[in-house]
Design a protein around this motif. Structure first.
Motif, PDB file in Angstrom:
ATOM      1  N   ALA A 115      46.435  19.711  47.255  1.00 39.67           N
ATOM      2  CA  ALA A 115      45.581  20.791  46.753  1.00 39.67           C
ATOM      3  C   ALA A 115      45.754  20.966  45.246  1.00 39.67           C
ATOM      4  CB  ALA A 115      45.895  22.096  47.481  1.00 39.67           C
ATOM      5  N   PHE A 116      46.988  20.987  44.780  1.00 45.31           N
ATOM      6  CA  PHE A 116      47.245  21.117  43.342  1.00 45.31           C
ATOM      7  C   PHE A 116      46.627  19.948  42.577  1.00 45.31           C
ATOM      8  CE2 PHE A 116      49.778  24.664  44.188  1.00 45.31           C
ATOM      9  CZ  PHE A 116      50.351  25.180  43.029  1.00 45.31           C
ATOM     10  N   THR A 117      46.733  18.771  43.153  1.00 42.00           N
ATOM     11  CA  THR A 117      46.165  17.583  42.510  1.00 42.00           C
ATOM     12  C   THR A 117      44.656  17.703  42.371  1.00 42.00           C
ATOM     13  OG1 THR A 117      47.941  16.167  43.350  1.00 42.00           O
ATOM     14  CG2 THR A 117      45.882  15.083  42.726  1.00 42.00           C
ATOM     15  N   MET A 118      43.996  18.156  43.428  1.00 39.17           N
ATOM     16  CA  MET A 118      42.544  18.285  43.369  1.00 39.17           C
ATOM     17  C   MET A 118      42.114  19.401  42.423  1.00 39.17           C
ATOM     18  SD  MET A 118      41.603  15.726  44.967  1.00 39.17           S
ATOM     19  CE  MET A 118      39.866  16.046  44.610  1.00 39.17           C
ATOM     20  N   ILE A 119      42.912  20.444  42.321  1.00 40.34           N
ATOM     21  CA  ILE A 119      42.623  21.495  41.341  1.00 40.34           C
ATOM     22  C   ILE A 119      42.588  20.888  39.940  1.00 40.34           C
ATOM     23  CG2 ILE A 119      43.577  23.546  40.207  1.00 40.34           C
ATOM     24  CD1 ILE A 119      44.662  24.379  42.997  1.00 40.34           C
ATOM     25  N   CYS A 120      43.599  20.088  39.633  1.00 40.91           N
ATOM     26  CA  CYS A 120      43.651  19.447  38.313  1.00 40.91           C
ATOM     27  C   CYS A 120      42.481  18.486  38.124  1.00 40.91           C
ATOM     28  CB  CYS A 120      44.975  18.709  38.141  1.00 40.91           C
ATOM     29  SG  CYS A 120      46.409  19.797  38.036  1.00 40.91           S
ATOM     30  N   HIS A 121      42.157  17.748  39.173  1.00 41.70           N
ATOM     31  CA  HIS A 121      41.080  16.766  39.064  1.00 41.70           C
ATOM     32  C   HIS A 121      39.726  17.440  38.845  1.00 41.70           C
ATOM     33  CE1 HIS A 121      39.111  12.904  39.643  1.00 41.70           C
ATOM     34  NE2 HIS A 121      38.222  13.530  40.404  1.00 41.70           N
ATOM     35  N   ILE A 122      39.458  18.484  39.587  1.00 46.08           N
ATOM     36  CA  ILE A 122      38.153  19.147  39.511  1.00 46.08           C
ATOM     37  C   ILE A 122      38.001  19.945  38.222  1.00 46.08           C
ATOM     38  CG2 ILE A 122      36.656  20.888  40.587  1.00 46.08           C
ATOM     39  CD1 ILE A 122      38.002  20.088  43.290  1.00 46.08           C
TER      40      ILE A 122
ATOM     41  N   GLY B 215      41.713  32.312  57.548  1.00 42.92           N
ATOM     42  CA  GLY B 215      40.701  31.387  58.043  1.00 42.92           C
ATOM     43  C   GLY B 215      39.844  30.765  56.964  1.00 42.92           C
ATOM     44  N   ILE B 216      39.880  31.338  55.773  1.00 45.56           N
ATOM     45  CA  ILE B 216      39.076  30.803  54.671  1.00 45.56           C
ATOM     46  C   ILE B 216      39.466  29.363  54.348  1.00 45.56           C
ATOM     47  CG2 ILE B 216      38.727  31.050  52.165  1.00 45.56           C
ATOM     48  CD1 ILE B 216      38.603  34.099  52.674  1.00 45.56           C
ATOM     49  N   ILE B 217      40.669  29.003  54.701  1.00 45.56           N
ATOM     50  CA  ILE B 217      41.115  27.634  54.449  1.00 45.56           C
ATOM     51  C   ILE B 217      40.279  26.616  55.221  1.00 45.56           C
ATOM     52  CG2 ILE B 217      42.833  27.345  56.293  1.00 45.56           C
ATOM     53  CD1 ILE B 217      44.770  26.312  54.065  1.00 45.56           C
TER      54      ILE B 217
ATOM     55  N   ILE C  59      37.743  24.265  53.328  1.00 39.54           N
ATOM     56  CA  ILE C  59      38.098  23.172  52.418  1.00 39.54           C
ATOM     57  C   ILE C  59      37.319  21.910  52.801  1.00 39.54           C
ATOM     58  CG2 ILE C  59      40.381  24.058  51.797  1.00 39.54           C
ATOM     59  CD1 ILE C  59      41.614  22.149  53.843  1.00 39.54           C
ATOM     60  N   HIS C  60      36.821  21.884  54.033  1.00 37.86           N
ATOM     61  CA  HIS C  60      36.059  20.715  54.469  1.00 37.86           C
ATOM     62  C   HIS C  60      34.607  20.742  53.992  1.00 37.86           C
ATOM     63  CE1 HIS C  60      39.294  18.967  56.762  1.00 37.86           C
ATOM     64  NE2 HIS C  60      39.603  20.181  57.144  1.00 37.86           N
ATOM     65  N   LEU C  61      34.244  21.765  53.250  1.00 43.07           N
ATOM     66  CA  LEU C  61      32.941  21.749  52.580  1.00 43.07           C
ATOM     67  C   LEU C  61      33.045  21.164  51.177  1.00 43.07           C
ATOM     68  CD1 LEU C  61      31.289  25.160  53.580  1.00 43.07           C
ATOM     69  CD2 LEU C  61      30.794  22.867  54.466  1.00 43.07           C
ATOM     70  N   MET C  62      34.256  20.864  50.737  1.00 41.95           N
ATOM     71  CA  MET C  62      34.425  20.339  49.381  1.00 41.95           C
ATOM     72  C   MET C  62      33.754  18.975  49.210  1.00 41.95           C
ATOM     73  SD  MET C  62      38.372  21.360  48.614  1.00 41.95           S
ATOM     74  CE  MET C  62      38.418  20.230  47.232  1.00 41.95           C
ATOM     75  N   GLU C  63      33.929  18.097  50.180  1.00 44.84           N
ATOM     76  CA  GLU C  63      33.301  16.780  50.039  1.00 44.84           C
ATOM     77  C   GLU C  63      31.800  16.849  50.298  1.00 44.84           C
ATOM     78  OE1 GLU C  63      36.531  13.485  49.869  1.00 44.84           O
ATOM     79  OE2 GLU C  63      35.600  13.526  51.854  1.00 44.84           O
TER      80      GLU C  63
ATOM     81  N   ALA D 244      46.366  28.190  46.928  1.00 46.07           N
ATOM     82  CA  ALA D 244      46.029  26.934  46.247  1.00 46.07           C
ATOM     83  C   ALA D 244      44.718  26.380  46.782  1.00 46.07           C
ATOM     84  CB  ALA D 244      47.154  25.916  46.423  1.00 46.07           C
ATOM     85  N   CYS D 245      44.542  26.459  48.091  1.00 49.91           N
ATOM     86  CA  CYS D 245      43.298  25.964  48.689  1.00 49.91           C
ATOM     87  C   CYS D 245      42.113  26.850  48.336  1.00 49.91           C
ATOM     88  CB  CYS D 245      43.457  25.843  50.205  1.00 49.91           C
ATOM     89  SG  CYS D 245      44.471  24.434  50.691  1.00 49.91           S
ATOM     90  N   TRP D 246      42.367  28.136  48.120  1.00 50.52           N
ATOM     91  CA  TRP D 246      41.299  29.021  47.642  1.00 50.52           C
ATOM     92  C   TRP D 246      40.821  28.545  46.276  1.00 50.52           C
ATOM     93  CZ3 TRP D 246      40.117  31.960  43.465  1.00 50.52           C
ATOM     94  CH2 TRP D 246      39.101  32.913  43.597  1.00 50.52           C
ATOM     95  N   VAL D 247      41.749  28.315  45.363  1.00 57.71           N
ATOM     96  CA  VAL D 247      41.382  27.840  44.027  1.00 57.71           C
ATOM     97  C   VAL D 247      40.664  26.498  44.122  1.00 57.71           C
ATOM     98  CG1 VAL D 247      42.263  27.078  41.784  1.00 57.71           C
ATOM     99  CG2 VAL D 247      43.274  29.075  42.905  1.00 57.71           C
ATOM    100  N   MET D 248      41.203  25.600  44.930  1.00 54.07           N
ATOM    101  CA  MET D 248      40.645  24.253  45.048  1.00 54.07           C
ATOM    102  C   MET D 248      39.199  24.278  45.527  1.00 54.07           C
ATOM    103  SD  MET D 248      42.037  21.065  47.399  1.00 54.07           S
ATOM    104  CE  MET D 248      41.925  21.975  48.957  1.00 54.07           C
TER     105      MET D 248
END
Length: 387
Positions: free
Chosen positions: A284-291, A164-166, A169-173, A224-228
């Motif tokens: 998710a991988f893309t945003m990891i790299c971006h952030i 459920g931690i996934i 991810i909507h708190l990222m923005e 991946a979403c955890w890292v992101m």
């Protein structure tokens, strides 16, 4: 002399890259400006709705606890009153998702207001954003507790699960929107500090709790979403030690263990929705790299010894997004016709690898999807606040 020439070549390449990024950002503003201002006008009319507005009798948590039920779990036809059973990829429409919807709405509001503020500099957008931020993170009557102990529960099986931690991810923005707006005059310093303390507390919980650690150690898009998302929250809190650890994790765990040498994600391809999950994980991988990328540690350029990289991941999937008919596996069991939309990997990949055709594909797709399942799986819907 050769060293001098090489130096100037590298400088020129860097200037070209920076120039291309400015071009992509300018094009993005041109494409999105009208929609951004329309969305922001909508957001200005919205009042806060947090987890305290609705509750479920099936929640084991309290008024301030986020609660959701796992999407792919259904009543057992052989035992209707007993524990639910799993049907992978098939969403149960009767499960409680009001808190998730409230959080997605929250991210839409903050993303829209932050985008409009970035374009116009108008403080009215910040003032209204702060109203919502205080409701979720400051006001004692309406705030959400900084944990996800009761997310994606399953009737008769678990009161909450690490999967459920996934949902957050909507708190990222929300976090990125705060970064965009935090220096505005309308953002009270004390409120800002309290909000950052909330994110710091949640980041700590994600790293130290049993569910958080389990999600971190999962093997597919969940890890991946955890890292992101931890990267996003740590960036807001300027937690450099955490950011460093996440860069290490991407290079030594996420990329080598999840990606195949051809750029695909085998664990996602094995699902009943391989197309949608492959897109989701690549985003998710893309945003990891971006952030996480810095000048000294650029994850966009990182490549494993056997050739795995974010570039390879994008080039593997891009043809199937540009032309879905080329997809060679079976269609997803649900929502096949709803994908792709304007995926983050397209615009951020274009921005970092100077690929105009990736950007052109991005802007040709649905820039504002309305399908709830798609929205749930595209947490980055306001690219301007990230560029």
């Amino acid at each position: 002399m050769k060293k001098v020439i090489l130096f100037f070549v590298l400088i020129s390449m860097s200037l070209i890259a920076f120039g291309q990024k400015d071009i992509i950002k300018a094009q993005t503003i041109e494409v999105l400006k009208k929609q951004v201002l329309t969305d922001a006008n909508w957001a200005l009319q919205q009042q806060p709705i947090t987890v305290t507005a609705q509750n479920s009798p099936r929640s084991a948590g309290g008024k301030h606890d986020f609660f959701s039920e796992a999407d792919y779990w259904w009543p057992n036809p052989l035992n209707p009153d007993g524990p639910y059973v799993n049907r992978d990829g098939e969403t149960n429409p009767d499960n409680f998702v009001a808190h998730r919807k409230a959080m997605i709405r929250f991210s839409e509001i903050i993303g829209a207001l932050a985008s409009a503020y970035q374009i116009t500099g108008d403080e009215k957008y910040v003032k209204h954003a702060v109203l919502h931020l205080k409701a979720w993170f400051v006001n004692k009557e309406t705030l959400m507790n900084p944990n996800l102990l009761f997310a994606q529960a399953v009737k008769g099986v678990a009161t909450g699960r690490s999967w459920g931690i996934i949902d957050t991810i909507h708190l990222m923005e929300v976090a990125q929107g705060i970064i965009v707006m935090e220096k505005a005059k309308s953002f009270n310093r004390e409120d800002l500090a309290t909000i950052k303390k909330w994110f710091a507390a949640y980041t700590l919980w994600l790293n130290t709790s049993k569910p958080g650690i389990a999600e971190k150690l999962s093997k597919n898009n969940h890890s991946a979403c955890w890292v992101m998302q931890v990267a996003s929250f740590a960036k807001l809190c300027n937690d450099q030690l955490m950011l460093d650890s996440l860069r290490w994790r991407y290079k030594n765990v996420s990329l080598p263990h999840q990606m195949a040498v051809d750029g695909s994600f085998p664990l996602e391809l094995a699902r009943t929705k391989p197309y949608g999950y492959s897109i989701f994980n690549l985003d998710a991988f893309t945003m990891i790299c971006h952030i996480l990328s810095t000048q000294k540690d650029n994850l966009w350029e990182y490549e494993t010894a056997d050739g795995k990289s974010i570039y390879k991941g994008i080039t593997y999937l891009y043809p199937y997004v540009a032309d879905k008919s080329k997809w060679t596996l079976k269609p997803d069991v649900m929502y096949w016709n709803n994908w792709p939309v304007a995926q983050p990997f397209l615009i951020f990949g274009a921005n970092n690898f100077n690929k105009q055709h990736w950007f052109n594909t991005w802007k040709s797709l649905d820039l504002k999807p309305s399908n709830e399942e798609v929205i749930r799986n595209v947490p980055i819907r306001h690219p301007l606040i990230w560029l």
